[in-house]
Motif scaffolding. Structure first.
Motif, PDB file in Angstrom:
ATOM      1  N   ARG A  61       0.845  -1.205   0.000  1.00  0.00           N
ATOM      2  CA  ARG A  61       0.000   0.000   0.000  1.00  0.00           C
ATOM      3  C   ARG A  61       0.876   1.248   0.000  1.00  0.00           C
ATOM      4  NH1 ARG A  61      -3.581  -0.863   4.303  1.00  0.00           N
ATOM      5  NH2 ARG A  61      -5.077  -1.545   2.765  1.00  0.00           N
ATOM      6  N   HIS A  62       1.888   1.254   0.846  1.00  0.00           N
ATOM      7  CA  HIS A  62       2.740   2.429   0.944  1.00  0.00           C
ATOM      8  C   HIS A  62       3.722   2.527  -0.217  1.00  0.00           C
ATOM      9  CE1 HIS A  62       0.775   3.690   4.461  1.00  0.00           C
ATOM     10  NE2 HIS A  62       1.198   2.678   5.206  1.00  0.00           N
ATOM     11  N   ALA A  63       4.069   1.409  -0.837  1.00  0.00           N
ATOM     12  CA  ALA A  63       4.897   1.461  -2.052  1.00  0.00           C
ATOM     13  C   ALA A  63       4.114   2.167  -3.166  1.00  0.00           C
ATOM     14  CB  ALA A  63       5.318   0.063  -2.487  1.00  0.00           C
ATOM     15  N   GLY A  64       2.817   1.933  -3.220  1.00  0.00           N
ATOM     16  CA  GLY A  64       1.978   2.650  -4.188  1.00  0.00           C
ATOM     17  C   GLY A  64       1.941   4.142  -3.900  1.00  0.00           C
ATOM     18  N   HIS A  65       1.813   4.485  -2.618  1.00  0.00           N
ATOM     19  CA  HIS A  65       1.874   5.906  -2.247  1.00  0.00           C
ATOM     20  C   HIS A  65       3.216   6.498  -2.668  1.00  0.00           C
ATOM     21  CE1 HIS A  65      -0.997   4.870   1.283  1.00  0.00           C
ATOM     22  NE2 HIS A  65      -1.704   5.266   0.241  1.00  0.00           N
ATOM     23  N   ALA A  66       4.285   5.742  -2.432  1.00  0.00           N
ATOM     24  CA  ALA A  66       5.633   6.224  -2.770  1.00  0.00           C
ATOM     25  C   ALA A  66       5.756   6.487  -4.267  1.00  0.00           C
ATOM     26  CB  ALA A  66       6.686   5.220  -2.304  1.00  0.00           C
ATOM     27  N   ASP A  67       5.169   5.620  -5.092  1.00  0.00           N
ATOM     28  CA  ASP A  67       5.195   5.834  -6.547  1.00  0.00           C
ATOM     29  C   ASP A  67       4.561   7.175  -6.916  1.00  0.00           C
ATOM     30  OD1 ASP A  67       6.360   3.353  -7.058  1.00  0.00           O
ATOM     31  OD2 ASP A  67       4.464   2.387  -7.623  1.00  0.00           O
ATOM     32  N   ILE A  68       3.420   7.459  -6.327  1.00  0.00           N
ATOM     33  CA  ILE A  68       2.707   8.702  -6.641  1.00  0.00           C
ATOM     34  C   ILE A  68       3.497   9.920  -6.160  1.00  0.00           C
ATOM     35  CG2 ILE A  68       0.638  10.066  -6.086  1.00  0.00           C
ATOM     36  CD1 ILE A  68      -0.852   7.293  -5.987  1.00  0.00           C
ATOM     37  N   ILE A  69       4.026   9.828  -4.951  1.00  0.00           N
ATOM     38  CA  ILE A  69       4.800  10.955  -4.417  1.00  0.00           C
ATOM     39  C   ILE A  69       6.027  11.203  -5.281  1.00  0.00           C
ATOM     40  CG2 ILE A  69       6.149  11.786  -2.453  1.00  0.00           C
ATOM     41  CD1 ILE A  69       4.159  10.163  -0.670  1.00  0.00           C
ATOM     42  N   ARG A  70       6.741  10.144  -5.638  1.00  0.00           N
ATOM     43  CA  ARG A  70       7.955  10.321  -6.443  1.00  0.00           C
ATOM     44  C   ARG A  70       7.613  10.924  -7.796  1.00  0.00           C
ATOM     45  NH1 ARG A  70      13.562   9.058  -6.576  1.00  0.00           N
ATOM     46  NH2 ARG A  70      14.239  10.164  -8.445  1.00  0.00           N
ATOM     47  N   GLU A  71       6.570  10.442  -8.426  1.00  0.00           N
ATOM     48  CA  GLU A  71       6.199  10.997  -9.724  1.00  0.00           C
ATOM     49  C   GLU A  71       5.786  12.459  -9.586  1.00  0.00           C
ATOM     50  OE1 GLU A  71       3.701   9.744 -13.722  1.00  0.00           O
ATOM     51  OE2 GLU A  71       3.651   8.444 -11.973  1.00  0.00           O
ATOM     52  N   SER A  72       5.167  12.806  -8.464  1.00  0.00           N
ATOM     53  CA  SER A  72       4.801  14.202  -8.222  1.00  0.00           C
ATOM     54  C   SER A  72       6.036  15.077  -8.009  1.00  0.00           C
ATOM     55  CB  SER A  72       3.901  14.320  -6.986  1.00  0.00           C
ATOM     56  OG  SER A  72       2.682  13.656  -7.199  1.00  0.00           O
ATOM     57  N   LEU A  73       7.102  14.505  -7.449  1.00  0.00           N
ATOM     58  CA  LEU A  73       8.327  15.257  -7.194  1.00  0.00           C
ATOM     59  C   LEU A  73       9.069  15.610  -8.479  1.00  0.00           C
ATOM     60  CD1 LEU A  73       9.939  13.518  -4.098  1.00  0.00           C
ATOM     61  CD2 LEU A  73       9.364  15.933  -4.313  1.00  0.00           C
ATOM     62  N   ASP A  74       9.331  14.589  -9.293  1.00  0.00           N
ATOM     63  CA  ASP A  74      10.194  14.838 -10.458  1.00  0.00           C
ATOM     64  C   ASP A  74       9.760  14.119 -11.732  1.00  0.00           C
ATOM     65  OD1 ASP A  74      10.933  12.203  -9.972  1.00  0.00           O
ATOM     66  OD2 ASP A  74      13.015  12.671  -9.448  1.00  0.00           O
ATOM     67  N   GLY A  75       8.574  13.546 -11.726  1.00  0.00           N
ATOM     68  CA  GLY A  75       8.065  12.892 -12.926  1.00  0.00           C
ATOM     69  C   GLY A  75       8.582  11.484 -13.147  1.00  0.00           C
ATOM     70  N   ARG A  76       9.487  11.010 -12.297  1.00  0.00           N
ATOM     71  CA  ARG A  76      10.025   9.650 -12.473  1.00  0.00           C
ATOM     72  C   ARG A  76       8.980   8.624 -12.056  1.00  0.00           C
ATOM     73  NH1 ARG A  76      16.372   8.786 -12.024  1.00  0.00           N
ATOM     74  NH2 ARG A  76      16.870  10.374 -13.549  1.00  0.00           N
ATOM     75  N   THR A  77       8.816   7.626 -12.908  1.00  0.00           N
ATOM     76  CA  THR A  77       7.852   6.563 -12.639  1.00  0.00           C
ATOM     77  C   THR A  77       8.560   5.351 -12.039  1.00  0.00           C
ATOM     78  OG1 THR A  77       8.151   5.533 -14.803  1.00  0.00           O
ATOM     79  CG2 THR A  77       6.461   7.290 -14.630  1.00  0.00           C
ATOM     80  N   ALA A  78       7.779   4.440 -11.496  1.00  0.00           N
ATOM     81  CA  ALA A  78       8.327   3.213 -10.911  1.00  0.00           C
ATOM     82  C   ALA A  78       9.138   2.447 -11.949  1.00  0.00           C
ATOM     83  CB  ALA A  78       7.198   2.349 -10.360  1.00  0.00           C
ATOM     84  N   PHE A  79       8.674   2.412 -13.187  1.00  0.00           N
ATOM     85  CA  PHE A  79       9.391   1.714 -14.255  1.00  0.00           C
ATOM     86  C   PHE A  79      10.781   2.321 -14.457  1.00  0.00           C
ATOM     87  CE2 PHE A  79      10.533   1.295 -18.763  1.00  0.00           C
ATOM     88  CZ  PHE A  79      10.572  -0.087 -18.861  1.00  0.00           C
ATOM     89  N   GLU A  80      10.857   3.638 -14.500  1.00  0.00           N
ATOM     90  CA  GLU A  80      12.152   4.316 -14.665  1.00  0.00           C
ATOM     91  C   GLU A  80      13.069   4.068 -13.471  1.00  0.00           C
ATOM     92  OE1 GLU A  80      11.150   8.331 -17.154  1.00  0.00           O
ATOM     93  OE2 GLU A  80      10.290   8.151 -15.140  1.00  0.00           O
ATOM     94  N   LEU A  81      12.496   4.018 -12.268  1.00  0.00           N
ATOM     95  CA  LEU A  81      13.299   3.821 -11.075  1.00  0.00           C
ATOM     96  C   LEU A  81      13.853   2.401 -10.985  1.00  0.00           C
ATOM     97  CD1 LEU A  81      11.112   5.914  -8.652  1.00  0.00           C
ATOM     98  CD2 LEU A  81      13.396   6.499  -9.496  1.00  0.00           C
ATOM     99  N   VAL A  82      13.099   1.407 -11.492  1.00  0.00           N
ATOM    100  CA  VAL A  82      13.623   0.052 -11.555  1.00  0.00           C
ATOM    101  C   VAL A  82      14.847   0.015 -12.450  1.00  0.00           C
ATOM    102  CG1 VAL A  82      13.165  -2.291 -12.426  1.00  0.00           C
ATOM    103  CG2 VAL A  82      11.464  -1.128 -11.004  1.00  0.00           C
ATOM    104  N   ALA A  83      14.759   0.676 -13.611  1.00  0.00           N
ATOM    105  CA  ALA A  83      15.902   0.724 -14.529  1.00  0.00           C
ATOM    106  C   ALA A  83      17.075   1.449 -13.871  1.00  0.00           C
ATOM    107  CB  ALA A  83      15.495   1.418 -15.824  1.00  0.00           C
ATOM    108  N   LEU A  84      16.806   2.530 -13.151  1.00  0.00           N
ATOM    109  CA  LEU A  84      17.873   3.273 -12.474  1.00  0.00           C
ATOM    110  C   LEU A  84      18.531   2.396 -11.393  1.00  0.00           C
ATOM    111  CD1 LEU A  84      19.298   6.022 -12.021  1.00  0.00           C
ATOM    112  CD2 LEU A  84      17.477   6.571 -10.397  1.00  0.00           C
ATOM    113  N   ALA A  85      17.736   1.639 -10.662  1.00  0.00           N
ATOM    114  CA  ALA A  85      18.279   0.779  -9.609  1.00  0.00           C
ATOM    115  C   ALA A  85      19.172  -0.317 -10.184  1.00  0.00           C
ATOM    116  CB  ALA A  85      17.144   0.150  -8.798  1.00  0.00           C
ATOM    117  N   ARG A  86      18.839  -0.781 -11.372  1.00  0.00           N
ATOM    118  CA  ARG A  86      19.618  -1.845 -12.005  1.00  0.00           C
ATOM    119  C   ARG A  86      20.904  -1.322 -12.648  1.00  0.00           C
ATOM    120  NH1 ARG A  86      14.682  -5.247 -14.696  1.00  0.00           N
ATOM    121  NH2 ARG A  86      13.991  -6.154 -12.739  1.00  0.00           N
ATOM    122  N   ALA A  87      20.946  -0.022 -12.887  1.00  0.00           N
ATOM    123  CA  ALA A  87      22.126   0.561 -13.573  1.00  0.00           C
ATOM    124  C   ALA A  87      23.334   0.652 -12.669  1.00  0.00           C
ATOM    125  CB  ALA A  87      21.770   1.947 -14.084  1.00  0.00           C
TER     126      ALA A  87
END
Length: 178
Positions: free
Chosen positions: A152-178
């Motif tokens: 539930r809170h991971a979903g909240h985190a996705d929305i907050i992060r996208e509101s901060l800088d437009g980064r989506t969960a998909f982009e963050l997965v790629a960033l974490a793997r880089a």
């Protein structure tokens, strides 16, 4: 970051539950990637939630449920008068310090669940009005509850992060793997 949780193998129910919980923890950790402390404390959406606050909350909640299952007091007692503080990083609490704390909590959760004689073992629910009087739940229920709470809170985190800088969960997965 906890990396020692094994994926499900040959019907290992504990491993599967712990792997699903770790997957949801990862969603919250990824949402914090590359942010400043100021960004992690900011509240860019209509809610009062910040990513730093969510991080603190999920770590405290996980620790308190494991303590409850062990029939020990939680590290940080919360009730109606101070529950809101679980969503607010205190002075001196940083993303790094909260991530380190959560990693210790996660390791304790894994150790406790793996060492339990059975996932059918039960423990008493707190006397809160939203739980049945004298209710008990199993360790299996506890694992599923922690997965649900963290997801539930991971979903909240996705929305907050996208509101901060437009980064989506998909982009963050790629960033974490880089």
């Amino acid at each position: 970051m906890v990396t020692h949780v094994a994926t499900e193998t040959r019907g290992d129910e504990r491993g599967a539950l712990l792997a699903f919980l770790e997957e949801q923890r990862g969603g919250i950790r990824r949402a914090l990637l590359g942010l400043t402390e100021e960004q992690a404390r900011s509240r860019p959406s209509a809610s009062e939630l910040s990513l730093g606050g969510l991080l603190k909350h999920v770590a405290e909640v996980e620790q308190s449920w494991i303590a409850r299952a062990r029939q020990e007091p939680p590290a940080v007692p919360r009730d109606a008068s101070n529950f809101h503080e679980s969503f607010q990083p205190a002075e001196g609490e940083t993303v790094a310090s909260q991530l380190a704390y959560w990693e210790r909590v996660a390791a304790g959760t894994e150790e406790f669940i793996r060492a339990a004689p059975s996932l059918d073992d039960t423990f008493p629910l707190p006397p809160d009005p939203w739980f049945p009087p004298e209710g008990r739940v199993s360790l299996r229920w506890l694992c599923l509850h922690l997965i649900r709470e963290t997801a539930r809170h991971a979903g909240h985190a996705d929305i907050i992060r996208e509101s901060l800088d437009g980064r989506t969960a998909f982009e963050l997965v790629a960033l974490a793997r880089a």
